[in-house]
Design a protein around this motif. Structure first.
Motif, mmCIF file in Angstrom:
data_model
loop_
_atom_site.group_PDB
_atom_site.id
_atom_site.type_symbol
_atom_site.label_atom_id
_atom_site.label_comp_id
_atom_site.label_asym_id
_atom_site.label_seq_id
_atom_site.Cartn_x
_atom_site.Cartn_y
_atom_site.Cartn_z
ATOM 1 N N PHE A 138 55.666 32.590 37.896
ATOM 2 C CA PHE A 138 54.533 32.115 38.352
ATOM 3 C C PHE A 138 53.390 33.036 38.023
ATOM 4 C CE2 PHE A 138 51.411 30.537 41.561
ATOM 5 C CZ PHE A 138 51.113 29.281 40.494
ATOM 6 N N ILE A 139 53.625 33.744 38.643
ATOM 7 C CA ILE A 139 52.166 35.163 39.336
ATOM 8 C C ILE A 139 52.666 36.457 37.948
ATOM 9 C CG2 ILE A 139 53.018 34.526 41.445
ATOM 10 C CD1 ILE A 139 54.426 37.809 41.353
ATOM 11 N N GLY A 140 53.142 35.901 36.739
ATOM 12 C CA GLY A 140 53.416 36.525 35.685
ATOM 13 C C GLY A 140 52.854 36.401 34.285
ATOM 14 N N THR A 141 52.053 34.307 34.785
ATOM 15 C CA THR A 141 51.111 33.852 33.387
ATOM 16 C C THR A 141 50.111 34.809 33.706
ATOM 17 O OG1 THR A 141 50.666 31.997 35.071
ATOM 18 C CG2 THR A 141 52.675 31.970 33.254
ATOM 19 N N PRO A 142 49.223 35.011 32.837
ATOM 20 C CA PRO A 142 48.193 35.379 32.273
ATOM 21 C C PRO A 142 47.308 34.656 33.203
ATOM 22 C CG PRO A 142 48.770 35.361 29.928
ATOM 23 C CD PRO A 142 49.847 34.652 31.198
ATOM 24 N N ALA A 143 46.688 32.918 33.361
ATOM 25 C CA ALA A 143 45.669 32.675 34.131
ATOM 26 C C ALA A 143 46.233 32.785 35.899
ATOM 27 C CB ALA A 143 46.428 30.834 33.850
ATOM 28 N N ILE A 144 47.269 32.998 35.800
ATOM 29 C CA ILE A 144 47.729 32.741 37.700
ATOM 30 C C ILE A 144 47.725 34.533 38.090
ATOM 31 C CG2 ILE A 144 49.226 32.589 39.703
ATOM 32 C CD1 ILE A 144 48.608 29.923 38.360
ATOM 33 N N SER A 145 48.039 35.372 37.584
ATOM 34 C CA SER A 145 47.966 36.465 37.676
ATOM 35 C C SER A 145 46.399 36.980 38.271
ATOM 36 C CB SER A 145 48.461 37.519 36.901
ATOM 37 O OG SER A 145 47.754 37.382 35.073
ATOM 38 N N MET A 146 45.208 36.511 37.362
ATOM 39 C CA MET A 146 44.149 36.409 36.991
ATOM 40 C C MET A 146 43.451 35.495 38.195
ATOM 41 S SD MET A 146 43.661 39.156 34.951
ATOM 42 C CE MET A 146 41.366 38.997 35.572
ATOM 43 N N THR A 147 44.443 35.164 38.898
ATOM 44 C CA THR A 147 43.536 34.197 40.163
ATOM 45 C C THR A 147 43.771 34.775 40.853
ATOM 46 O OG1 THR A 147 43.936 31.931 38.553
ATOM 47 C CG2 THR A 147 43.749 32.030 41.092
ATOM 48 N N ILE A 148 45.171 35.335 41.571
ATOM 49 C CA ILE A 148 45.580 36.091 42.667
ATOM 50 C C ILE A 148 44.618 36.796 42.363
ATOM 51 C CG2 ILE A 148 47.276 37.067 43.295
ATOM 52 C CD1 ILE A 148 49.307 35.675 42.770
ATOM 53 N N SER A 149 44.781 37.906 41.014
ATOM 54 C CA SER A 149 43.428 39.178 41.321
ATOM 55 C C SER A 149 42.059 38.783 41.666
ATOM 56 C CB SER A 149 43.588 40.043 40.013
ATOM 57 O OG SER A 149 45.250 40.452 39.506
ATOM 58 N N LEU A 150 41.840 38.329 40.825
ATOM 59 C CA LEU A 150 40.648 38.206 41.413
ATOM 60 C C LEU A 150 40.286 37.724 43.365
ATOM 61 C CD1 LEU A 150 37.347 37.554 40.714
ATOM 62 C CD2 LEU A 150 37.976 35.540 40.747
#
Length: 450
Positions: free
Chosen positions: A270-282
């Motif tokens: 889950f955390i490695g998908t581009p959309a989720i990783s960008m959301t967490i990173s933001l």
């Protein structure tokens, strides 16, 4: 017949963008419709293909690009990029300035779009070159090389992320292999090529640059900027999340999510998908570059809004590229390419690279060239059993080749470093082509092991 229509379509696209100065997004959509008619598609099917192409292209990517732009702007506005550059230069010293510039550009380039990274780094490069008493282009070439490789090979950048989605590749694998491809490419096209360029165009290394092209510059007091560690961590957070997922899956699950995943498997995926990783990173960036520095929420939100405005047209252009790609697939051009090369003893990776090179030279935009090439090689890739991650990187390498007068990056480099067109062709165009050729070579080497 299909190839004739494709060539006419590309000629129309070129004419609309270059001769008539029509907006790239509008030109792409119009060309897609004209090519659809030329391919004999039913008119209602053309409209559906255009809609599906834009929608399919921008589904997940809108989150990745939007949040990526916001993250990059937060790091830049807080002075994090300034801190990264100055710390690396201080640590490496004047003798290894090029390595420091490459590292700084690579780190900052992962978090920022190419144009934004260029605008941000050029004033820093100018200041350092002046202080170290070295030619501006001596640092400018390594900077441009590092920004280009992140733009061409590494998610969450527009082109590699878009092709990863189009070819249904694993984003983590693209990132991992992309770093392997990027490192030798940037060394050869950056510090090594600088020595050759200095002999080829010595006059270009005497230029003092042109900062007025960048507009008003934001000044930073180093003591007031975020720390080096937190700036690097924030910039690289999406990359770290994707890397964690990739490494975990390669160690425990042979590189893929198992059929019956455990809770930990699901969370890591889950955390490695581009959309989720960008959301967490933001969210991390909003804290580290905003709230933790006592910046109020309305000010942070203004930064996010400004960031989105800067990429609005880029998003539309990517959507337009998706529409053109979908028309080519639905109209049978992809199948025609497959038939044409089915009896040819040519690696699909080289073919993908060649198509991207031709489109890059013709259209200028690396992103549009990548998306169109991806649509053309998709059927061929499936039939040949090529690793999609390597195809993403082969196309990415091709999309960087031979940047010239129809590419915005060419003119940015020319203006900022105050070069003539001939000098820009001898420096910028050559370094982009070196990255392309070296990148393809490393991809072909990787294909022997992957």
């Amino acid at each position: 017949m299909e190839f004739l229509v494709l060539l006419v379509g590309i000629a129309i696209l070129l004419a609309l963008i270059i001769k008539f100065k029509i907006n790239t997004f509008v030109s792409l959509v119009l060309t897609a419709m004209i090519v659809g008619v030329g391919l004999g598609m039913p008119l209602t099917k053309i409209a559906t293909s255009v809609q599906n192409g834009i929608g399919g292209q921008l589904g997940e990517l809108s989150i990745v690009f939007g949040f990526g732009a916001m993250l990059g702007r937060l790091v830049a506005d807080a002075g994090g990029a300034y801190r990264i550059s100055h710390t690396l230069i201080e640590k490496f010293g004047k003798k290894r300035l090029q390595i420091a510039i490459v590292l700084a550009s690579f780190i900052i380039g992962i978090a920022l779009f190419f144009e934004v990274g260029m605008v941000l780094l050029v004033p820093i490069v100018f200041a350092i070159a002046l202080e170290a008493e070295v030619p501006i282009l001596y640092l400018g070439i390594p900077m441009a090389a590092a920004l280009s490789v992140t733009h061409g090979f590494l998610p969450p950048h527009p082109a590699p992320t878009a092709i990863t989605a189009a070819l249904n590749a694993n984003a983590g694998h693209v990132l991992l292999y992309g770093i392997i491809v990027a490192v030798p490419s940037v060394i050869i096209a950056g510090p090594v090529f600088t020595k050759v360029a200095r002999k080829l165009v010595p006059d270009a290394f005497e230029r003092t640059g042109n900062l007025t092209a960048l507009g008003p510059q934001k000044k930073f007091n180093l003591e007031e900027t975020p720390g080096f560690g937190i700036s690097v961590l924030t910039s690289l957070f999406p990359v770290l999340l994707m890397a964690i997922t990739t490494i975990y899956q390669m160690i425990f699950n042979h590189g893929a999510l198992p059929k019956n995943p455990s809770m930990l498997d699901s969370i890591i995926a889950f955390i490695g998908t581009p959309a989720i990783s960008m959301t967490i990173s933001l969210l991390v960036a909003m804290y580290t570059m905003g709230w933790a520095r006592r910046i109020k929420t309305p000010e942070i939100m203004n930064t996010l809004e400004d960031a989105v405005k800067s990429i609005a047209m880029l998003l539309l252009v990517i959507g337009g590229g998706g529409a053109f790609k979908q028309i080519l697939i639905d109209g049978g051009v992809g199948d025609a390419v497959t038939k044409l090369f089915s009896g040819v003893n040519l690696s699909p990776l080289i073919l993908g690279w060649l198509i991207a090179v031709v489109l890059r030279v013709a259209l200028g935009s690396a992103t549009v060239a990548s998306l169109t090439a991806a649509g053309l090689v998709l059927p061929l890739m499936k039939s040949a059993g090529v690793d999609p991650s390597l195809m993403v990187l082969a196309i990415g390498a091709g999309s960087l080749a031979a940047s010239h007068v129809n590419d915005a990056g060419f003119w940015m480099f020319k203006e900022y470093f105050d070069l003539s067109v001939k000098e820009t062709l001898s420096t910028w165009t050559v370094l982009e082509s070196i990255i392309s050729v070296v990148g393809l070579g490393i991809v072909l080497l990787l294909s022997l092991f992957v």
